[in-house]
Design a protein around this motif. Structure first.
Motif, PDB file in Angstrom:
ATOM      1  N   ARG A 186       5.696  36.112  -8.680  1.00 50.18           N
ATOM      2  CA  ARG A 186       5.086  34.882  -8.122  1.00 50.18           C
ATOM      3  C   ARG A 186       4.369  35.489  -6.787  1.00 50.18           C
ATOM      4  O   ARG A 186       4.795  36.417  -6.132  1.00 50.18           O
ATOM      5  N   LYS A 187       3.145  34.986  -6.748  1.00 51.84           N
ATOM      6  CA  LYS A 187       2.203  35.547  -5.507  1.00 51.84           C
ATOM      7  C   LYS A 187       2.286  34.761  -4.415  1.00 51.84           C
ATOM      8  O   LYS A 187       2.837  33.785  -4.351  1.00 51.84           O
ATOM      9  N   GLU A 188       2.126  35.440  -3.220  1.00 54.98           N
ATOM     10  CA  GLU A 188       2.245  34.988  -2.070  1.00 54.98           C
ATOM     11  C   GLU A 188       1.412  33.702  -1.864  1.00 54.98           C
ATOM     12  O   GLU A 188       0.254  33.587  -2.424  1.00 54.98           O
ATOM     13  N   SER A 189       1.929  32.984  -1.073  1.00 54.89           N
ATOM     14  CA  SER A 189       1.413  31.633  -0.704  1.00 54.89           C
ATOM     15  C   SER A 189       1.059  30.805  -1.907  1.00 54.89           C
ATOM     16  O   SER A 189      -0.089  30.006  -1.888  1.00 54.89           O
TER      17      SER A 189
ATOM     18  N   THR B 170      -4.213  41.832 -10.870  1.00 56.96           N
ATOM     19  CA  THR B 170      -3.724  42.597  -9.598  1.00 56.96           C
ATOM     20  C   THR B 170      -4.566  41.988  -8.575  1.00 56.96           C
ATOM     21  O   THR B 170      -6.008  42.058  -8.370  1.00 56.96           O
ATOM     22  N   SER B 171      -3.860  41.713  -7.437  1.00 57.06           N
ATOM     23  CA  SER B 171      -4.791  41.373  -6.144  1.00 57.06           C
ATOM     24  C   SER B 171      -3.922  42.404  -4.921  1.00 57.06           C
ATOM     25  O   SER B 171      -2.970  42.471  -4.919  1.00 57.06           O
ATOM     26  N   ILE B 172      -5.086  42.902  -4.205  1.00 57.06           N
ATOM     27  CA  ILE B 172      -4.519  43.744  -3.196  1.00 57.06           C
ATOM     28  C   ILE B 172      -4.427  42.851  -1.886  1.00 57.06           C
ATOM     29  O   ILE B 172      -5.057  41.913  -1.798  1.00 57.06           O
ATOM     30  N   TRP B 173      -3.607  43.448  -0.850  1.00 59.23           N
ATOM     31  CA  TRP B 173      -3.129  42.876   0.256  1.00 59.23           C
ATOM     32  C   TRP B 173      -2.604  41.432  -0.069  1.00 59.23           C
ATOM     33  O   TRP B 173      -2.605  40.560   0.704  1.00 59.23           O
ATOM     34  N   VAL B 174      -2.059  41.285  -1.260  1.00 58.17           N
ATOM     35  CA  VAL B 174      -1.246  40.188  -1.555  1.00 58.17           C
ATOM     36  C   VAL B 174       0.037  40.578  -2.121  1.00 58.17           C
ATOM     37  O   VAL B 174       0.588  41.554  -2.719  1.00 58.17           O
ATOM     38  N   ASN B 175       1.026  39.783  -1.299  1.00 60.70           N
ATOM     39  CA  ASN B 175       2.478  40.036  -1.788  1.00 60.70           C
ATOM     40  C   ASN B 175       3.125  39.436  -3.198  1.00 60.70           C
ATOM     41  O   ASN B 175       2.759  38.170  -3.264  1.00 60.70           O
ATOM     42  N   TYR B 176       3.659  40.356  -3.810  1.00 61.33           N
ATOM     43  CA  TYR B 176       4.211  39.815  -5.265  1.00 61.33           C
ATOM     44  C   TYR B 176       5.729  39.844  -4.987  1.00 61.33           C
ATOM     45  O   TYR B 176       6.108  40.679  -4.443  1.00 61.33           O
ATOM     46  N   ASN B 177       6.319  38.743  -5.415  1.00 60.22           N
ATOM     47  CA  ASN B 177       7.581  38.537  -5.506  1.00 60.22           C
ATOM     48  C   ASN B 177       8.010  38.726  -7.064  1.00 60.22           C
ATOM     49  O   ASN B 177       7.910  37.842  -7.934  1.00 60.22           O
ATOM     50  N   ILE B 178       8.526  39.642  -7.316  1.00 57.50           N
ATOM     51  CA  ILE B 178       8.936  40.124  -8.948  1.00 57.50           C
ATOM     52  C   ILE B 178      10.375  39.873  -9.268  1.00 57.50           C
ATOM     53  O   ILE B 178      11.255  40.442  -8.480  1.00 57.50           O
TER      54      ILE B 178
END
Lengths: 673, 228
Positions: A116-119, A144-152
């Protein structure tokens, strides 16, 4: 959300039903074909039977399996919890996540990764499970997104259940681990004769440093092939590095790695080998250094050796100890100047005051004057007697009769001395006056072994006998003093080198006075109480003393006894049978006025010898004697000791003792001309 | 006495005259000043941003270590700069162009001035925590850095404009215009608890990284050289 697995039981049922249905279908088919063929009917039947049997067998097996599993219990279980081990991005544009599967529970388990990506609440599944290998998920550039928090999260699924792993939050920017640098080139270059290694490389091709998207810093490590320790160098952002201080002829390994500003270090690049050529002058310089160092050490050692050569010599070859006379420097004698010797002897601190009286006493000269020798001046018989006596008393208990023991010597010398005595007696008379004036002090200290005989009878005056003969307490002190004198002059060892040439003695008589107040270890002999015993003694002593070679004997004092020595005149004998001596001086005891004492004031008249073998000396009843009251007590004047005063006849510098005695030590002072 | 004072005066005069004059700060590019080149400015700015990011990273990890040992937070905080659209990957960043990139940088820097100051104040006031003194100093440092960096980037933009590298579309951006104050109400005025501290630090850490990266891109696209 997630599709549930089909239960194994349902599948079993399905399979069983399919078997049954297939079987029935077959049955129907075969039934239709049996009209035309009666023989094939049996065949068909058999075939059908076989097929059916097979099917039945399968079903039975399945059933069995089910039963068995159910009977055993928990052999199968839902899968264990998987865990995400790591996620890495090689260039900050894509990334991969790996997980560790848990136990599969005995059943085939499938894994799925959801993120899940951030926000955003949308759940996505991993787009690529294969690219990165087993148990991995690869995210390509689009995902891939930089400066984005991934919840894996990773989910493990098997027939019995699902298990979720712990979620992990990652930001791609912080998980960058680049590939190792590429195209590592190592070359040996030279800088003013000294070689160095230049290492150059390129960033990993995937990492885009050109656009500035990623910034890498590099690190190099070098080591010699045979060693274990690496030498690390941080190179920063540059792509080239120089390494100095190399070993000549060494083979080096070089490796490079890189890291983004905030990320992980890459793996080391494969080793690059380089061999440094031999360069001679470096080795040469080493050898030169070694040589110089050795030479230096050698010089130091040589110098040290030279400095310590003396002590080393002493250590290796210890010198033979020579005889020593207490308080006397034998070097003076070696030099051959009697003046110095004389002066040394009559120094104020000479003789050295030894506290050990016993030592001195040992040195005591024992004089024996037989009765026949009344006129010893003219006669030289005394010597014989002395000699004889000496022989006779071989068994004397006296400890120090060294010279007396040597009988042969004694005999020999006795003869020789006689002739000399006569000669000397004449001389003595002739030189009487001279003697007086000169008050010569001769160093006729014949302590040499050949003169041992002389010693036997020398020193008739002053020197007191051994303490054991002394009845007078006072006298012992004086005696001791005399002992000192004797000691210093004539040590027990007969090897004293006191012996100066007679010629010297004469001429140097004027020199520092000195006294041969020496006594050898002699047995106290009985002295005949002769009126002139003293003279005899003195004469004898003169003889003895000067026998060795006192030609001059300015001793005008005693004719037979070449008076080469100064004597202390016995002044008187006190009540306690003590002989009081006085220095031989002109004033003291009229020399001329004493026909009995041609020697003048140097001698004491012996009155007699008493029972105890004590020499009783006549007191000089003179006024002048008071001036030079050099009386020293002599109890047993067996030891005629002559204290020579160099200037005594002239002056009467006598130190009057408390008891009327004179400290012969002070008496025997150097003549002051 | 008179002589003494004369001597003193002479010495003072000499000293004043021989004093090494400091070069005037060339804020406006006056003539006679030694102005740094664009490359120098870029280097300085990138160095500054790198250092800023390092300090904020340290602070954040300290916070995490001491106050939130368990890494699993309930939810990641929402940063107050979320309104600023920033390119999230290389292509987007390259597509953006220099002017927009510069603008984004400036906006980001502007958005963080006040919150960091507030963070510092809050941290220094908080007496409970032992390590706060050290951390509050760091907070102050990054707060100052943000301001300096903003000025530096502005100067850099000016220089780029002058040298024609940058278009004139980049205008001066006021700090108030960057971030609406409403978004800042995320954070309570006055009192911030440690949770807020942590959130702030988390957000700033990321944003400082963005700034640094954008600056590097800017430099390498403007001045391709050895470092790129």
């Amino acid at each position: 959300m997630y599709p549930g697995p089909t239960s194994p039981v349902n599948r079993l049922h399905k399979s069983v039903s399919s078997v049954r249905s297939s079987g029935s279908r077959q049955w129907t088919q075969h039934g239709q074909n049996t009209e035309g063929e009666t023989e094939s009917f049996c065949q068909l039947k058999a075939r059908l039977c076989g097929a059916t049997m097979k099917k039945v067998l399968e079903v039975i097996l399945l059933l069995l399996l089910l039963v068995v599993t159910h009977a055993k219990g928990t052999r199968y279980s839902p899968p264990g919890k998987p865990a995400l081990t790591r996620c890495r991005s090689p260039e900050k544009e894509t990334f991969t996540c790996w997980w560790e599967p848990g136990s599969d529970g005995g059943l085939p388990t499938t894994y799925a990764l959801y993120y899940r990506k951030e926000s955003s609440d949308t759940v996505f599944e991993c787009p690529d499970y294969r690219t990165a290998g087993e148990n991995s998920c690869f995210f390509n550039k689009n995902d891939t997104s930089i400066w984005v928090n991934y919840n894996i999260t990773v989910v493990a699924t098997n027939a019995l259940g699902r298990t979720f792993s712990d979620p992990v939050d990652i930001d791609v920017v912080y998980i960058v681990k680049p590939n190792p640098p590429e195209q590592v080139a190592v070359t040996v270059m030279e800088d003013k004769g000294w070689p160095f290694i230049r290492v150059s490389w390129e960033p990993p091709h995937k990492a885009d440093t050109r656009s500035g998207w990623i910034t890498l810093i590099y690190e190099i490590r070098v080591k010699l092939e045979e060693e274990n320790d690496w030498e690390m160098h941080l190179a920063g952002q540059q792509k080239m590095f120089n390494i100095f201080s190399l070993r000549s002829g060494g083979k080096y390994l070089v490796q490079v790695r890189c890291k983004p500003d905030h990320g992980y270090w890459s793996e080391w690049s494969p080793s690059s080998y380089v061999k440094v050529p031999d360069y001679f002058h470096r080795e040469k310089s080493v050898w030169i250094l070694i040589t110089v160092f050795c030479a230096f050490i050698f010089l130091i050692l040589t110098w040290l050796l030279h400095m310590n050569s003396r002590s080393l010599k002493h250590f290796l070859l210890p010198p033979v100890p020579g005889p020593k006379i207490k308080g006397f420097d034998k070097q003076l004698l070696k030099n051959g100047k009697s003046e110095e010797v004389f002066s040394a002897l009559v120094a104020t601190d000479f003789p050295p005051k030894s506290s050990n009286y016993e030592d001195l006493l040992v040195e005591y000269l024992e004089v024996y004057i037989p009765e026949e020798q009344e006129l010893m001046l003219e006669k030289s018989m005394d010597l014989d007697v002395g000699c004889l006596k000496c022989e006779g008393s071989a068994s004397d208990s006296d400890s120090g009769r060294g010279s007396c023991d040597s009988h042969t010597l004694l005999m020999h010398k006795c003869d020789g001395v006689k002739e000399e005595e006569e000669r000397q007696a004449k001389e003595a008379r002739r030189h009487q006056k001279d003697w007086k004036e000169e008050a010569s002090t001769y160093a006729h200290v014949d302590v040499s072994p050949d003169m041992s005989s002389g010693r036997v009878k020398t020193w008739p005056s002053v020197f007191s006998p051994l303490p054991r003969y002394t009845s007078n307490q006072q006298g012992s002190l004086e005696m001791a003093k005399q002992h000192y004198l004797s000691d210093s002059l004539f040590p027990t060892s007969s090897t004293s080198s006191y012996h100066t040439q007679p010629g010297h003695g004469t001429t140097e008589a004027h020199g520092p006075g000195y006294w041969e107040c020496g006594l050898s270890n002699k047995q106290p002999h009985l002295l005949h109480p002769q009126a002139q015993a003293q003279r005899q003694l003195q004469a004898r002593s003169d003889d003895n003393i000067s026998s060795i070679g006192r030609k001059q004997t300015p001793a005008g004092l005693h004719s037979p006894a070449r008076r080469s020595t100064e004597y202390v005149e016995v002044e008187r004998v006190n009540e306690e049978d003590m002989v009081l001596l006085q220095p031989v001086s002109g004033r003291c005891g009229d020399v001329e006025g004493y026909p009995e004492m041609p020697y003048g004031e140097d001698y004491s008249k012996v009155k007699g010898v008493d029972m105890d073998n004590m020499l009783l000396l006549q007191r000089e009843v003179r006024e002048e004697t008071e001036n030079c009251d050099t009386s020293s007590t002599v109890t047993t004047t067996q030891k005629p000791a002559a204290c020579i005063h160099s200037a005594m006849p002239v002056e009467g510098e006598m130190v009057l003792g408390v008891n009327g005695y004179v400290d012969t030590a002070t008496v025997c002072t150097p003549p002051t001309y | 006495m008179a002589r003494f004072w004369c001597a003193v005066l002479i010495l003072a005069c000499l000293e004043l005259s021989t004093r090494v004059g400091t070069a005037p700060i060339c804020s406006y590019g006056q003539a006679g000043c030694h102005t740094p080149s664009l490359a120098d400015i870029f280097d300085r700015v990138i160095q500054q941003s790198s250092r800023m990011h390092g300090i904020s990273s340290d602070l954040h990890s300290e916070f995490e270590q001491y106050f939130f040992p368990s890494k699993n937070l309930i939810g990641k905080p929402k940063c107050h700069t979320h309104g600023i659209v920033t390119p999230a990957d290389k292509e987007n960043a390259q597509r953006l162009g220099r002017e927009q990139l510069t603008e984004v940088i400036l906006r980001l820097l502007g958005a963080w001035g006040d919150p960091l100051l507030q963070l510092y104040r809050s941290m220094s006031q908080d007496q409970n925590q032992d390590f706060n003194h050290y951390s509050s100093n760091k907070a102050l440092e990054i707060s100052d850095m943000v301001h300096e960096l903003r000025d530096g980037v502005a100067k850099m933009a000016e220089k780029m404009k002058l040298s024609g590298v940058l278009g004139n579309t980049v205008g001066y951006i006021s700090p108030e215009g960057l971030v609406p104050s409403s978004s800042f109400s995320f954070y309570k005025h006055g009192e911030l608890n440690s949770m807020d501290h942590h959130d702030l630090l988390y957000c700033f850490r990321r944003d400082s990284n963005k700034i640094k990266n954008y600056l590097q891109i800017l430099k390498c696209t403007t001045l391709p050289g050895l470092d790129c």
